[in-house]
Design an enzyme around this catalytic site. Structure first.
Site, short mmCIF file in Angstrom:
data_model
loop_
_atom_site.label_atom_id
_atom_site.label_comp_id
_atom_site.label_asym_id
_atom_site.label_seq_id
_atom_site.Cartn_x
_atom_site.Cartn_y
_atom_site.Cartn_z
N GLN A 278 0.58 -1.24 -0.05
CA GLN A 278 -0.05 0.06 0.03
C GLN A 278 0.75 1.32 0.08
OE1 GLN A 278 -4.36 -0.28 1.03
NE2 GLN A 278 -3.45 -0.76 2.88
N GLU B 197 4.89 -7.00 5.97
CA GLU B 197 5.22 -8.44 5.90
C GLU B 197 6.78 -8.38 6.58
OE1 GLU B 197 2.86 -10.54 3.23
OE2 GLU B 197 3.31 -8.53 1.97
#
Ligand code: FES
Ligand code: FES
Lengths: 625, 338
Positions: free
Chosen positions: B91, B288
């Site tokens: 994002q 992540e």
């Protein structure tokens, strides 16, 4: 059950209501008084999101019957500060960036309030101990604890109230600690998640789930449920007008079980009724005849010849196999001075976002089927639903509601389709809120993995070849398995330039809870194996673990495992940064712990003895606490 | 062995930014609005990482206003441009850059009007924190005034932008391909204490160095690292979703053990900036990658402390005790043989 008259004080005001005496205080606050800042994370007293003060004592309102609150003085998160304002603790949470998804935050703010009321001078250890009953899945607790300590210092006068002010900006907003814009609504409990939203004339959904891991559905009889008072509709796979099937990669999962069930907890039918209790009662009246089928519970079994077939389209039970080849591994192993072989496994992991799945659907005035939910991918959901309900794409609308944690677990469209079908059948808004148990059995998990590893190295610690073979249990549906296998394969051998490699990753179908997307998407499973192997190699070769990594690391111009040329690689910089920050004492990893000189310094905490997970050893003599 | 043993371990990692082995794309619209505020509309999904604040910072920086002056429209497939999913650490990279590009276009519309109004070259205009100046002159006004002037001249300062990441698919035979255009790297060091009587492992310190390209919001990045590390710690030491014949035996948080505030080590984040050359912002991502090295760093630290390697996660007290017993038997057998 006859209603009872309940009289109590809530946030300083007298409240009189007729209430169901069996109702939980949590539901009374949320459903009767619309105080939705109090959240339901588990419904079993295990997460703390529902914490409220009852006569000044912090209690978990999911465990307390409303009837017990007769005459009590209740304070919820909405009552801490004047509307529109923040109290000191809330300001501290805002300042430190303690709220991420925000779902645990009202409960955290309440727990913090209780600490500062009861023990205003609490030490950091005491703060942690007293927050121990509140789960947060997003923040790693660090900034929450920092916030509580900051509030404590302001309250006790050790810090000036100015410590709560925003940081002043220099000449750029980039690189600046701008406070989160959504924090005020999260720390006050004002933000409405899907499960907090209501619409006029709204129906409530409950879902009938499979009790079997693998079974053929012989018949479903919904007539009795449909005839019940208060039931607006019952839906099954027969209500799907278009091409049924969703999934992040392969569209192998029906909205509700079609012909057979493939895992325990799979949706079989759903009821929309005037209230949740009626919907749940109606589930019991749905008659499903099953014929159990032999199941698969181990990925190795799934690959055996003659194994039961879970999906007709995949007679070998393979969801996806990704191969990567580079160089010549025979030559690479022949050139090695040391060959290591080992096996590593990782477990299935639950996302445990604090907000269980929830959503609302309705058909709007322009006949647009609209779904509001905390989905991580409404773009893709819109595409899939348009095919499933056979409507043009502009007649399908997805609106994102605030997401109370996702981590990949809210990428799968496991309930939005049911909501859409019920809204289309009734032309009324329909809401579904999962229980925690439902969330756990119906949603995807992190792929478990088994890696067979072979690594060849020279005496100097240069990797000459790697053979990497990963098998993963994809569970009953494909979901993200294909992508997870791809990412695991691409990243498999780590940030090292390896000239000769052979990598295979395979996910198979079984009748276990499906595996899907979970933060790192296969990357951690694969690199856990590689980073363990590198440490073993360093031990065998007598090399410092930083040094062996530097000898193999990718650099500008390196070819990755998929033979992509890198223009830059920051691995050398992050190795050096971690080595310096941790004041790493060099040496080979041969159980150096007892002799190390770099232990227990800055950046470590004292071992925790409070509330240790082990109270006593088996013989009962030694106590850790 | 003493009862409490300490040790340290390290693990490194790498990760790709945005969708894997395919083209990724995201779009955004921006409008400089009355009062020197802005509307940004894009299909962004705030899943808790703070992306809305990051986008507001980016828009504010690009437009010369303040983050709190930026309103970000809700993600709605019928109202906002496609920006796709909240995942793949994409994002900030994908949507951040598309918002920057949309804002640049809106700002250039506004600047063209103000340049004409002041009769200066648009290239001399600079705006920051709500104030607009023409470089090398005394000309100055607020962004609120600037928007008002543009509108009186008949122009609404709007812009649109989209950003593309050019990943390529993998060859089906040898897997060759360029799955991402931006990579990040990370390294973590864990310090543990193992209680050899109970098998319990505590992580006392964790140092996490991660390349994020360019830091937009330092606290936000730290929050991602801390959250990722603690999820990694949970997987390393306690979390275990179990089924028997397909039936879960861990159906609530009483059975499925999660890390609490008591399990958390002190976490030191070190943010390394190796800017991405292929995007306007230079930022990459952290969501992540933050948790990839945690579990192996902890397992390597356990080995450093007690000389056993846990190769099957999680390293529960039972597994640690069994591994110690096995090692002791092995050591005894070796001694007997010598
Ligand atoms: S403790 Fe009450 S909802 Fe979790
Ligand atoms: S911020 Fe705590 S659960 Fe998301």
């Amino acid at each position: 059950m006859p209603d009872m008259k309940l009289e109590l004080q809530v946030n300083g005001r007298k409240v009189t209501r007729r209430a169901d005496p069996g109702q939980r205080l949590l539901d009374f606050l949320r459903d009767e008084l619309n105080l939705t800042g109090t959240k339901e994370g588990c419904g079993a007293g295990e997460c703390g999101t529902c914490s409220v003060f009852v006569d000044g004592k912090l209690v978990k309102s999911c465990l307390m019957p409303a009837a017990k609150a007769q005459g009590a003085d209740i304070q919820t998160v909405e009552g801490l500060a004047r509307p529109g304002d923040l109290d000191v603790i809330q300001k501290a949470f805002h300042k430190t960036g303690a709220s991420q998804c925000g779902y645990c935050i009202p409960g955290m703010v309440m727990a913090a309030t209780s600490i500062l009321r009861e023990a205003p001078e609490a030490s950091l250890d005491e703060i942690k101990e007293r927050m121990g009953g509140n789960i947060c899945r997003c923040t790693g607790y660090s900034k929450i604890i920092e916030a509580v300590a900051l509030a404590r210092d302001v309250v006790t006068g050790r810090a000036s109230p100015a410590a709560l002010d925003p940081e002043t900006v220099g000449d750029s907003f980039i690189g600046h600690n701008v406070r989160r814009l959504d924090a005020p609504s999260k720390v006050t409990g004002r933000l409405k998640y899907a499960g907090d939203m209501v619409m006029p004339d709204m129906l409530h959904m409950a879902v009938l789930r499979s009790p079997h891991a693998h079974a053929e559905i012989l018949s479903i009889d919904t007539s009795e449920a449909e005839a019940m008072d208060g039931v607006a509709c019952v839906i099954t796979a027969d209500d799907v007008p278009g091409k049924d099937g969703f999934g992040v990669f392969v569209h192998d999962q029906p909205i509700m079980a079609r012909g057979k069930v493939r895992h325990v907890g799979e949706a079989v039918a759903a009821v929309a009724a005037e209230d949740v209790a009626t919907a749940r009662r109606a589930l019991k009246k749905i008659k499903v005849e099953y014929r159990e089928l032999p199941g698969l519970y181990d990925p190795e079994d799934a690959l055996q010849p003659g194994a039961p077939v879970i999906h007709d389209y995949a007679p070998d039970n393979v969801v996806k196999h990704i191969p990567i080849r580079k160089g010549d591994i025979e030559a690479g192993f022949a050139a090695a001075d040391l060959i290591l072989e080992d096996e590593f496994t990782t477990q299935q992991v639950e996302h445990a976002y604090l907000e269980p799945e929830a959503g609302l659907a309705y058909v709007d005035a322009d006949d647009v089927v609209t779904v509001i939910s905390p989905s991580q991918n409404i773009t893709h959901h819109r595409h899939m639903l348009s095919e499933i309900i056979a409507r043009p794409i502009n007649k399908v609308r997805f609106i994102m509601s605030p997401v109370g944690g996702g981590f990949g677990g809210k990428e799968d469209m496991i309930y939005q389709g049911m909501l859409a079908l019920a809204a289309m059948k009734t032309y009324r808004p329909v809401r579904l809120v999962f229980t925690r148990e439902e969330s756990i059995i119906a949603s995807a998990k992190r792929h478990p993995s088994r890696v067979k590893y072979r690594m060849g190295l020279t005496k100097e610690g240069r990797i000459t070849a790697i053979k990497f073979d990963m098998l993963s249990d994809g569970g009953a549906y494909g979901m993200s398995s294909e992508g997870v296998m791809r990412k695991a394969a691409i990243l498999s051998c780590g940030p090292y330039e390896v000239e000769n490699l052979q990598v295979d990753t395979t996910a198979v179908y079984t009748n276990n809870t499906p595996s899907g997307a979970f933060r790192t998407f296969g990357g951690m499973q694969a690199q856990f194996a590689t980073e363990s192997m590198i440490d073993i190699a360093a031990e065998r070769l007598g090399l410092d673990p930083f040094e062996i990594r530097r000898r193999n690391m990718m650099r500008a111009g390196s070819l990755t495992h998929t033979q992509q040329k890198l223009d830059s690689a920051s691995i050398g910089r992050v190795l050096a940064a971690a080595e310096a920050a941790s004041r790493w004492e060099p040496g080979a990893p041969r159980m150096r712990g007892p002799e190390r000189g770099d232990l227990g310094g800055p950046g470590t905490r004292a071992p925790c003895t409070l509330g240790a997970r082990f109270e006593a050893s088996k013989d009962g003599k030694e106590r850790v606490a | 062995m003493q009862r409490k043993m300490r040790g340290r371990g390290v693990a490194a990692s790498w990760y790709g930014i945005a969708r894997t082995a395919t083209v990724d794309r995201a779009g955004a619209w921006a409008e400089l609005d009355d009062g020197g505020t802005a509307k940004v509309v894009t299909g962004v999904t705030e899943i808790g990482e703070g992306i809305l604040t990051v986008l507001a910072q980016i828009a504010a920086e690009e437009l010369g206003i303040r983050p709190e002056d930026v309103t970000i429209g809700d993600n709605d497939t019928a109202r906002s441009p496609e920006a796709a999913h909240a995942g793949a650490t994409r994002q900030t990279y994908m949507i951040g850059n598309s918002v920057a590009l949309a804002c640049r276009e809106a700002k250039s519309r506004l600047f063209a009007e103000i340049a004409a109004h002041w009769e200066v070259d648009a290239g001399t205009l600079v705006a920051f924190d709500g104030a607009l100046k023409a470089h090398g002159t005394n000309l100055a006004m607020t962004m609120a005034e600037a928007v008002d002037i543009a509108k009186k001249r008949g122009v609404v300062p709007v812009g649109a932008g989209h950003f593309t990441a050019h990943g390529t698919g993998l060859n089906p035979v040898d897997g060759s391909g360029a799955p991402w255009q931006a990579y990040v790297f990370g390294t973590q060091v864990a310090e543990v204490e193992v209680d050899t009587l109970t098998g319990e492992v505590q992580v006392l310190g964790l140092w996490a160095a991660h390349d994020v390209g360019r830091v937009i919001n330092p606290r936000g990045v730290e929050g991602q690292i801390e959250g990722g590390v603690v999820q990694g710690l949970g997987q390393a030491l306690m979390e275990d979703y179990r089924t028997e014949q397909g039936h879960t035996t861990t159906h609530g948080f009483a059975k499925y053990i999660l890390p609490t505030a008591l399990d958390v080590p002190e976490i030191t984040s070190v943010l390394v900036e190796d800017p991405d050359p292929l995007s306007p912002l230079g930022a990459k991502g952290i969501g992540e990658p933050a948790l990839v090295p945690t579990a192996p760093a902890i397992m390597n630290a356990i080995h450093d402390a007690i000389g056993v390697r846990i190769k099957s996660l999680p390293a529960t007290p039972e597994k640690v005790l069994a591994a110690i017993a096995e090692k002791e038997a092995r050591d005894a057998a070796r001694e007997a043989a010598e």
